[in-house]
Design an enzyme around this catalytic site. Structure first.
Site, PDB file in Angstrom:
ATOM      1  N   GLU A  96       0.814  -1.211   0.000  1.00  0.00           N
ATOM      2  CA  GLU A  96       0.000   0.000   0.000  1.00  0.00           C
ATOM      3  C   GLU A  96       0.851   1.267   0.000  1.00  0.00           C
ATOM      4  OE1 GLU A  96      -3.481   2.137   2.687  1.00  0.00           O
ATOM      5  OE2 GLU A  96      -3.236  -0.038   2.750  1.00  0.00           O
ATOM      6  N   LYS A 136      -7.572  -0.124  11.443  1.00  0.00           N
ATOM      7  CA  LYS A 136      -6.992  -0.657  10.207  1.00  0.00           C
ATOM      8  C   LYS A 136      -5.755   0.149   9.847  1.00  0.00           C
ATOM      9  CE  LYS A 136      -6.422  -0.895   5.536  1.00  0.00           C
ATOM     10  NZ  LYS A 136      -5.655   0.025   4.675  1.00  0.00           N
ATOM     11  N   ASP A 168       3.652 -13.748  12.484  1.00  0.00           N
ATOM     12  CA  ASP A 168       2.320 -14.160  12.047  1.00  0.00           C
ATOM     13  C   ASP A 168       1.382 -12.953  12.046  1.00  0.00           C
ATOM     14  OD1 ASP A 168      -0.206 -15.258  11.715  1.00  0.00           O
ATOM     15  OD2 ASP A 168       0.184 -16.983  13.001  1.00  0.00           O
ATOM     16  N   HIS A 188      -2.273  10.937   0.296  1.00  0.00           N
ATOM     17  CA  HIS A 188      -2.434   9.568  -0.172  1.00  0.00           C
ATOM     18  C   HIS A 188      -2.409   9.503  -1.696  1.00  0.00           C
ATOM     19  CE1 HIS A 188      -3.519   5.377   0.231  1.00  0.00           C
ATOM     20  NE2 HIS A 188      -4.498   5.544  -0.641  1.00  0.00           N
TER      21      HIS A 188
END
Length: 429
Positions: free
Chosen positions: A82, A269, A285, A383
């Protein structure tokens, strides 16, 4: 940390960045050579890591810069697809560095194994028998994995939880035994599973109940890591906004994420954008860490922000993030995956508690950068600017064309694929 090698790091070629790492003693020619030789994961390794292997799937590995954590400098490897994640973490770390950097706590490294019992005739008698024989239970667990005991870890204690039946969901009552295990430098999943399964028959014998399963829990509430920062308002000043205004807007945005689960989900998130990228880069993990983080966010009964931003008595902005971080520095893919080995080398081969401190600091940095952007310029400005290269590549740009198209694209009113194609066509003609 020497700054000249890191200045305009984003503008250097990959080879120049590697040379900068070597000059900074964050890597050496041998580690770089080993990493590059195995950049495409060798089949003899990948074929034994998972089942039915048909190839490998790569992600970009970037470095977050400027991190000062507990007085120590770090370059932090992040594996992510991302755009903006690495840049945002680096920007936040640079700002927080001016305020003294991050301070962290990672006191306990204890993981939990569960054994669930059902069909219990007498709850009180079963609990009494387990408590009376807890030393023997711990002894059986440690006998199942003696090597961890030799290294100073192993099963330490047990806790009991009684779960009443729930007619709404049709669940029976359970008596759950929590086995607390010090896993040392390992995450310890296989170790805990072995121990939990080893004590199952004895628990059945003690209680006359039936054991449903013995398994670790990824809700690692005994392995919490905390990062904090304190930012003076003069550092927060933004075009047209005072530092006090930016501080108060960040606090308001955090209050919204604490109150509303819809906002909290997106807020968390964003935190995990940074957390998962470092977890993945270091061979740990990601699913275990994400599951535990989201469970911890809902510990009050409502899903809330993992971070807390408040005003200090002197007016500074205070940031704090606490979450479960059961990561390891040995075992699993950590010691066999070339990318993971290289990432640990870049970090200076930290022990497990240090790695927790590094990862939780990245999460706090990520949240600061995103929240600050949201309450000032808006999230899309930065962004979308970082999406320019992706659009250039998607438009068909190659080599040096990518940077040229991206640079012009960032100046356009409408930054989209059609605009990128038009710019590329103009460049070529």
């Amino acid at each position: 940390m020497k700054k000249n090698q890191l200045d305009k790091f984003y503008m250097k070629t990959i080879e120049e960045r590697i040379e900068a790492l070597i000059e900074l003693n964050k890597a050496d020619h041998r580690s770089v050579a080993d990493f590059k030789a195995d950049l495409i994961l060798p089949e003899e390794i990948s074929d034994h890591m998972i089942e039915n292997v048909v190839g490998t799937y790569q992600l970009p590995l970037g470095l977050a810069l400027h991190f000062l954590i507990d007085g120590q400098d770090y370059l932090i490897p992040m594996a992510t697809e991302e755009p903006s994640v690495v840049a945002a973490a680096s920007f936040a770390a640079k700002t927080i560095r001016l305020a003294g950097g991050f301070t962290t706590e990672a006191k306990s490294r204890v993981m939990i194994g569960q054994v669930a019992l059902k069909d219990i005739d007498d709850k009180e008698v079963a609990i009494e028998e387990i408590i009376k024989n807890q030393d023997q239970i711990i002894s059986i667990a440690n006998s199942a994995h003696p090597s961890i005991v030799k290294r100073g870890g192993g099963a330490q204690k047990i806790d009991l939880r009684w779960i009443d039946k729930d007619d709404e969901y049709g669940t029976p009552p359970f008596l759950v035994i929590h086995l607390h295990v010090d896993t040392q430098e390992a995450m310890g999943a296989n170790m805990i599973n072995t121990m939990a399964e080893a004590i199952k028959p004895y628990l059945e014998q003690l209680t006359g109940a039936r054991a449903v399963m013995g398994i670790l829990s990824n809700y690692a509430t005994e392995c919490l890591a905390t990062a904090r920062c304190q930012i003076p308002v003069n550092i927060l000043e933004r075009r047209g906004l005072s530092g006090e205004e930016v501080r108060d807007r960040i606090i308001e945005a955090n209050q919204f994420a604490l109150a509303d689960p819809y906002r909290a989900t997106t807020n968390n998130k964003g935190i995990m954008n940074g957390i998962s990228a470092v977890v993945l880069a270091t061979g740990n993990d990601t699913r275990a860490i994400e599951a535990g983080a989201h469970a911890y966010a809902a510990r009050s009964g409502q899903y809330r922000s993992l971070t807390k931003w408040t005003k200090a008595e002197n007016g500074d902005l205070l940031g704090e993030l606490t979450m479960p971080l059961p990561v390891g520095t040995v075992g699993g893919s950590i010691t066999i995956h070339p990318g993971a080995k290289f990432a640990h080398h870049i970090l200076g081969s930290p022990h497990a508690k240090q790695l927790e401190s590094i990862i939780v600091s990245v999460g706090l940095a990520q949240n600061f950068a995103a929240t600050r952007a949201l309450v000032t310029d808006g999230i899309q400005k930065g962004h979308m600017a970082l999406q320019a290269k992706s659009l250039a590549i998607n438009a068909g740009a190659k080599g040096e064309e990518i940077q040229k198209v991206a640079r012009r694209l960032r100046k356009e009113k409408h930054m989209n694929l059609n605009t990128a194609k038009q710019i590329l066509a103009e460049l070529r003609h």
